[in-house]
Design a protein around this motif. Structure first.
Motif, mmCIF file in Angstrom:
data_model
loop_
_atom_site.group_PDB
_atom_site.id
_atom_site.type_symbol
_atom_site.label_atom_id
_atom_site.label_comp_id
_atom_site.label_asym_id
_atom_site.label_seq_id
_atom_site.Cartn_x
_atom_site.Cartn_y
_atom_site.Cartn_z
ATOM 1 N N LEU A 181 33.346 64.944 58.279
ATOM 2 C CA LEU A 181 33.042 66.372 58.018
ATOM 3 C C LEU A 181 31.341 65.834 56.951
ATOM 4 O O LEU A 181 31.735 64.900 56.653
ATOM 5 C CB LEU A 181 33.967 67.319 56.955
ATOM 6 C CG LEU A 181 35.333 68.188 56.971
ATOM 7 C CD1 LEU A 181 35.619 68.974 56.763
ATOM 8 C CD2 LEU A 181 34.257 69.336 58.310
ATOM 9 N N PRO A 182 30.609 67.294 56.862
ATOM 10 C CA PRO A 182 29.604 66.793 56.259
ATOM 11 C C PRO A 182 29.684 66.343 55.152
ATOM 12 O O PRO A 182 30.819 67.066 54.026
ATOM 13 C CB PRO A 182 28.212 68.027 56.306
ATOM 14 C CG PRO A 182 28.918 68.377 57.084
ATOM 15 C CD PRO A 182 30.312 68.378 57.272
ATOM 16 N N GLU A 183 29.380 64.610 54.755
ATOM 17 C CA GLU A 183 29.729 64.747 52.451
ATOM 18 C C GLU A 183 29.623 66.203 52.009
ATOM 19 O O GLU A 183 28.304 66.854 51.988
ATOM 20 C CB GLU A 183 29.117 63.338 52.042
ATOM 21 C CG GLU A 183 30.016 62.296 53.037
ATOM 22 C CD GLU A 183 29.321 61.076 53.008
ATOM 23 O OE1 GLU A 183 28.334 61.259 51.706
ATOM 24 O OE2 GLU A 183 29.640 60.105 53.573
ATOM 25 N N ASP A 184 29.637 66.307 50.865
ATOM 26 C CA ASP A 184 29.815 67.293 49.845
ATOM 27 C C ASP A 184 29.886 68.668 50.443
ATOM 28 O O ASP A 184 28.971 69.454 50.289
ATOM 29 C CB ASP A 184 28.788 66.548 48.798
ATOM 30 C CG ASP A 184 27.509 66.602 49.299
ATOM 31 O OD1 ASP A 184 26.986 67.097 51.289
ATOM 32 O OD2 ASP A 184 26.913 65.990 49.851
ATOM 33 N N LEU A 185 30.711 68.896 51.222
ATOM 34 C CA LEU A 185 31.024 70.394 51.381
ATOM 35 C C LEU A 185 32.630 70.227 50.587
ATOM 36 O O LEU A 185 33.675 69.213 50.690
ATOM 37 C CB LEU A 185 32.013 70.286 52.985
ATOM 38 C CG LEU A 185 31.831 71.682 52.963
ATOM 39 C CD1 LEU A 185 30.947 72.660 54.127
ATOM 40 C CD2 LEU A 185 32.896 71.447 55.127
ATOM 41 N N ASP A 186 32.167 71.743 50.149
ATOM 42 C CA ASP A 186 33.302 71.700 48.985
ATOM 43 C C ASP A 186 33.326 73.586 49.143
ATOM 44 O O ASP A 186 32.983 74.597 49.534
ATOM 45 C CB ASP A 186 32.801 71.408 47.229
ATOM 46 C CG ASP A 186 32.962 70.556 46.683
ATOM 47 O OD1 ASP A 186 33.644 69.096 47.169
ATOM 48 O OD2 ASP A 186 31.769 69.720 46.513
#
Ligand SMILES: [Zn+2]
Length: 502
Positions: free
Chosen positions: A78-83
């Protein structure tokens, strides 16, 4: 009664007011109840609200399975920093799962493990001398072997397998008398390969042949095809389709020589090569070249005009020549002389005795002219052609480049005629054009600055020195760009292959 009617009126007015306000009022009331939603953050920024976190996760999972299958990998990142954070909010601008997914993909695509290859930019020069700006680019592969094999394929398209093996293994034969040694084969572009998470929305090469095709043609689209007609030759097909025979051979590796048999109905590829990097080969070559004898004309006033006799036959000499040749992607781009050459056999002048008075042309010291090769005189002191007439890299080279004679060596008029241009132009550099009064014009370009010895209107004779070989204008090395035109160059004339005149 009056009172009553007043009351009724008041009620109806209130009713109207309430009705008119229905829609905004209802909304305002419902918004008073906050909802539990999920806010999706990417790179610290909100990209929208969703109703269900699970639904997004399921959708992503499902997409990941498709990506896993497509690339044959078992993990998608997943894209990093997906929250995704729970939020109790009055904001009811809810996005669909699909919308949010698209946004994620656009901002920061999913990645898989692979290799990111950076091919550095190298500027180059087209055959007409114009500068071509290089572009840095990235290529993605799952396995770096795919890239290594594709590079091998490209290099072998330009350098024969045997030559390459001998070069790579240090088993080249030393030059005893004549021969060739490859001094270096390099890829000019800086190439870096690093293991990385690579974005799945970019082209990720999974096999050598597709990547080879891209590296060779700059595209993975199918190349244009041509069906061979009766009487076609490889040279004709190539020229008519604006490619060189070398390019044709590279695009059609099943042909072993330009004389390979063609049959009507056969399909050939006409792709214009756009190699994505520059394979530079530097050769050291030694060969023996016949040198032309000079022709001396002696005038015998006791003989009648029109009398002509060969007093001494000319004999060609032999000179051993050493050159450094630079090839880029299989095409020679520069030929440089190493030393002045070793004379193995001196030529013997031809002496012709003619009757009658000396003509004005020959009285002034032009008694010696460079020997003829047929009707046309060769314009240089050496004979290596560093760039032939014809198409290369999509551009017509309307002349031959003769190189290897050395800076400042003589350039000769190819035939008698009148100088019609003697000037400097940014692309030709210092150049001269001669009208031969038989429909043909010759042009000589890239002369040494200030070396032009003739001006417009001067009459010159074949073999007369008109300037020196240099590299003014758009020239990558010392050479003369020698053109023969039927008709005035660039003003209605047609350029012809000078080599067909010799
Ligand atoms: Zn040229």
């Amino acid at each position: 009664m009056k009172k009553n009617s007043m009351k009724q009126k008041l009620v109806s007015i209130l009713l109207i007011l309430v009705l008119a306000g229905t829609i905004p009022l209802l909304t305002a009331f419902s918004n008073k109840e906050p909802q539990t939603l999920y806010r999706v953050y990417l790179k610290g920024k909100s990209i929208g609200l969703i109703k269900s976190k699970e639904a997004l996760e399921d959708y992503i999972d499902n997409r990941q399975n498709q990506i896993k299958e497509k690339f044959g990998v078992n993990k998608v990142y997943l894209p990093e920093d997906l929250d995704i954070e729970k939020e109790v909010t009055f904001d009811n601008d809810v996005s669909s799962i699909k919308e949010i997914y698209k946004k994620i993909e656009n901002i920061s695509p999913f990645t898989i493990r692979g290799y990111e290859i950076t091919i550095g930019a190298v500027d180059s020069q087209a055959v007409d001398g114009t500068e071509i700006k290089g572009k840095k680019q990235k290529v993605y592969v799952l396995d770096k072997k795919i890239f290594e094999e594709a590079v091998d394929n490209i290099v072998h398209s330009f350098v024969s397998e045997e030559d390459y093996e001998n070069y790579a293994n240090g088993t080249q034969k030393e030059i005893k008398d004549v021969g060739k040694i490859i001094e270096s084969i390099t890829i000019e572009n800086k190439i870096t390969i690093k293991r990385a998470n690579i974005p799945v929305d970019k082209t990720i090469y999974q096999d050598t042949s597709t990547l080879s095709k891209y590296l060779m043609f700059g595209t993975i689209e199918d190349q244009q095809k041509y069906i061979v007609q009766e009487g076609d030759t490889i040279e004709d097909i190539a020229f008519n389709n604006k490619i060189s025979t070398e390019e044709f051979m590279i695009a059609n590796p099943s042909f072993t020589s330009t004389n390979s048999l063609l049959y009507p109905g056969q399909e050939v590829t006409l792709g214009i090569l756009k190699p994505q990097f520059r394979v530079v080969e530097v050769d050291h070559v030694v060969f023996d070249e016949e040198t032309n004898y000079q022709t001396e004309t002696q005038y015998d006033n006791t003989k009648e005009v029109g009398y002509s006799e060969i007093k001494q036959h000319g004999v060609k000499g032999v000179t051993r020549i050493t050159q450094k040749i630079q090839k880029v992607n299989g095409a020679t781009v520069d030929v440089a002389a190493v030393g002045t050459g070793e004379v193995l056999k001196e030529p013997v002048n031809e002496i012709i005795v003619r009757g009658g008075k000396k003509t004005s042309y020959y009285s002034g010291g032009y008694g010696t002219v460079v020997a003829t090769r047929g009707q046309w005189g060769w314009p240089a002191t050496c004979s290596s052609v560093s760039s032939p007439f014809g198409y290369r890299w999509g551009t017509l080279h309307d002349a031959i480049d003769i190189a290897g004679c050395g800076y400042g060596s003589n350039i000769f008029a190819a035939q008698d005629g009148t100088v019609v241009q003697s000037a400097y132009k940014y692309d030709n550099g210092e150049f001269i054009t001669i009208d031969h009064h038989n429909g043909y014009y010759t042009m000589y370009a890239h002369m040494v600055s200030g070396s032009r010895r003739v001006k417009v209107g001067d009459y010159v004779v074949k073999g007369q020195v008109i300037g020196s070989m240099g590299m003014t204008g758009a020239a990558s090395g010392v050479h003369v760009h020698f053109a023969i035109w039927r008709g005035y160059p660039y003003r209605g004339g047609t350029p012809l292959n000078p080599l067909s005149f010799y």
